[in-house]
Each structure stands twice: as structure tokens, then as C-alpha cells.
Design a protein around this motif. Structure first.
Motif, PDB file in Angstrom:
ATOM      1  N   GLU A   1       0.820  -1.207   0.000  1.00 36.69           N
ATOM      2  CA  GLU A   1       0.000   0.000   0.000  1.00 36.69           C
ATOM      3  C   GLU A   1       0.850   1.252   0.000  1.00 36.69           C
ATOM      4  OE1 GLU A   1      -4.308  -1.076   1.964  1.00 36.69           O
ATOM      5  OE2 GLU A   1      -2.887   0.147   3.090  1.00 36.69           O
ATOM      6  N   TYR A   2       0.413   2.192  -0.785  1.00 35.68           N
ATOM      7  CA  TYR A   2       1.089   3.482  -0.859  1.00 35.68           C
ATOM      8  C   TYR A   2       0.195   4.551  -0.262  1.00 35.68           C
ATOM      9  CZ  TYR A   2       4.289   1.161  -4.035  1.00 35.68           C
ATOM     10  OH  TYR A   2       5.213   0.313  -4.574  1.00 35.68           O
ATOM     11  N   ALA A   3       0.805   5.494   0.471  1.00 32.52           N
ATOM     12  CA  ALA A   3       0.037   6.588   1.069  1.00 32.52           C
ATOM     13  C   ALA A   3       0.868   7.864   1.043  1.00 32.52           C
ATOM     14  CB  ALA A   3      -0.344   6.237   2.507  1.00 32.52           C
ATOM     15  N   ALA A   4       0.187   8.986   1.001  1.00 35.57           N
ATOM     16  CA  ALA A   4       0.892  10.262   1.048  1.00 35.57           C
ATOM     17  C   ALA A   4       1.361  10.538   2.468  1.00 35.57           C
ATOM     18  CB  ALA A   4      -0.027  11.380   0.571  1.00 35.57           C
ATOM     19  N   THR A   5       2.555  11.079   2.612  1.00 36.36           N
ATOM     20  CA  THR A   5       3.030  11.519   3.919  1.00 36.36           C
ATOM     21  C   THR A   5       2.496  12.925   4.188  1.00 36.36           C
ATOM     22  OG1 THR A   5       4.989  12.554   2.979  1.00 36.36           O
ATOM     23  CG2 THR A   5       5.167  10.235   3.612  1.00 36.36           C
ATOM     24  N   GLU A   6       2.774  13.431   5.383  1.00 36.46           N
ATOM     25  CA  GLU A   6       2.386  14.820   5.683  1.00 36.46           C
ATOM     26  C   GLU A   6       3.068  15.770   4.726  1.00 36.46           C
ATOM     27  OE1 GLU A   6       1.894  16.778   9.066  1.00 36.46           O
ATOM     28  OE2 GLU A   6       0.975  15.185  10.268  1.00 36.46           O
TER      29      GLU A   6
END
Lengths: 131, 131
Positions: B82-87
DNA sequence: CCGCATCCTCGAGGATACTG
DNA sequence: CAGTATCCTCGAGGATGCGG
């Protein structure tokens, strides 16, 4: 599709086209420079270190075509041509500078991320190091 | 040099490097998509119409390296990533969307400029039209 | 001085096939 | 499913030389 609506196909296309227009190697630098006032071809060429005549001409033509820059020819000898940002061109500078500011504000952070990432990669490569 | 100080050599370099990073064909679209929440490799591939595996992998790696995106591997069968955006990644979306908005706000204007410019070019080409 | 025409290089990125 | 590896294309853009 699905829940991805913040940036649909069409938006993305438009967005890419404008980034392509403005995100190339020289356009924004030229727009930025022309904020200071009109400049001649050769002045721009000197200021924009490293650009070729070919690319300077080409980029200025694009910007002119898009209404971001004006080109004024003075019928003199030797010929003189001045380029200046239009109002539309000026409105672009703000948003783009916002990206530039983001860049300068976060560059150190990004560099640190890169170093950490690269270090982790090297470590991973530690075991199978022998050839 | 001269009176061009708003965007000096170094600034320009930094700026171009970030535009190069973020202004490529896929990065911003991926960051934009990941704003909606985490996605798997194949989901991203489907949503990002037209991207090749090669480029999807590559672009995600770059974004991960720069700390804009996280990559989480679940030790399952079949594998799940899974890929997610960081802050940090999220903070980039604002400024870039500002450019996108500029694009959509001024696109008609630009199109009109282009048409006018092209028409003028055609007129200029009128006389030497024969062959 | 301004800029077009020509040639040439080089790397981004697509297509395809294969693996754990 | 989530990539990796290889090959190949194609266009951005530099170098050079000429012309008004």
C-alpha cells in the motif's frame, strides 16, 4: 474513477498541459526575469545562463503565443527586439512562486529523506555485496 | 546578474529541480490520488490511466525517496503493498493545486491568445502561399 | 543583433516478457 | 499481485552555421 475525484481525467490533462507549458526548462525563469521589466533578446540570453539561441527563441515564441509575453520589434539598425511580461504572465508568477517557496522551505527535509532512503538501500545491498 | 534578483542562479536551480521532480508526467497525479487515502499498486495503475508498470514503480520510488509517499508491504499471499501520502506530500498538494487552478481559470484566455496568434501567423503566411 | 535551419545526441518513458 | 529486466522509440534540446 472510484473515489478519486479531486483530480479527474480531464483536470489531470489540463493540469499536465499547463505544467508542461510552464514547467519546462526555461519558461518560468524567463517569466520571472521579465517581471523586472522588458529585456532584449541578447540580455535574456546572457541572464539565462546556458540557454541556446534556438531554445530562447522557441520558448519566447511559446510564451508569446500563450499571451504571457509580448514581443516588440524596433525598426532600427542594428535591430532591437524587446520582450516583456503581459498582465496574464504576471498573474502566473504568484502561484508558481508558491511552489518555488515550498521547494526552498522543504529542500533540507527532502535532502534528509533522500539520504535516509539511500542509506537504507545501501544497507539492504550489504548482504549480497560480494559480486 | 544585473537587476535580476527575484530568481537568482541558485534559486532557479532549486526551483527547476523541484519542478522536474513534481512536474513530470505522473508525480502530481499520484500525489493527488493518494490524498484520498492509501492505495495498492494495481489500484493506482488502474486509476492512472495509461501509466506503465515500469513508470509507476519508478515514480513511486522517487516519491518515496523524497519522503512524499510511504510504501507498506504486507507479508501476505498474494502480496499486498500500500502506498500513502506523507504529511510532507500533503503540503505539496496545496501550492501545486494553485497552479492547477490558475490553469483552469485562464485556459480559455490562453486558448484565445493562441488562436489569435496562429491566425496572425497564417495571415503572415498568406502572401508567400504559392508553394 | 536577432534568429532560423540543420544536424545530432541523449534520456524519458512505453511495450513486452519474465519472476517471487 | 507486485514488481524487475530488456529493448526500443521518439522528441527535447544543444551545437553550429548562415542570413537579414
Amino acid at each position: 474513477m472510484e473515489r478519486f475525484c479531486a483530480l479527474d481525467e480531464e483536470q489531470a490533462e489540463l493540469f499536465r498541459s499547463i505544467l508542461g507549458r510552464v514547467g519546462d526548462k526555461w519558461s518560468m525563469m524567463l517569466i520571472g526575469m521579465l517581471q523586472q521589466g522588458p529585456y532584449r533578446f541578447t540580455e535574456l540570453k546572457r541572464m539565462t545562463r546556458g540557454i541556446s539561441s534556438r531554445m530562447l527563441t522557441f520558448t519566447l515564441r511559446q510564451l508569446e503565443r500563450d499571451g504571457l509575453v509580448t514581443r516588440t520589434v524596433y525598426a532600427e539598425i542594428p535591430p532591437r527586439v524587446e520582450y516583456a511580461a503581459t498582465e496574464l504572465g504576471s498573474t502566473l508568477v504568484g502561484p508558481v512562486m508558491a511552489v518555488a517557496e515550498w521547494a526552498s522551505q522543504h529542500q533540507r527535509e527532502i535532502v534528509r529523506f533522500r539520504e535516509a532512503y539511500d542509506a537504507a538501500q545501501d544497507d539492504a545491498g550489504d548482504t549480497p555485496r560480494v559480486r
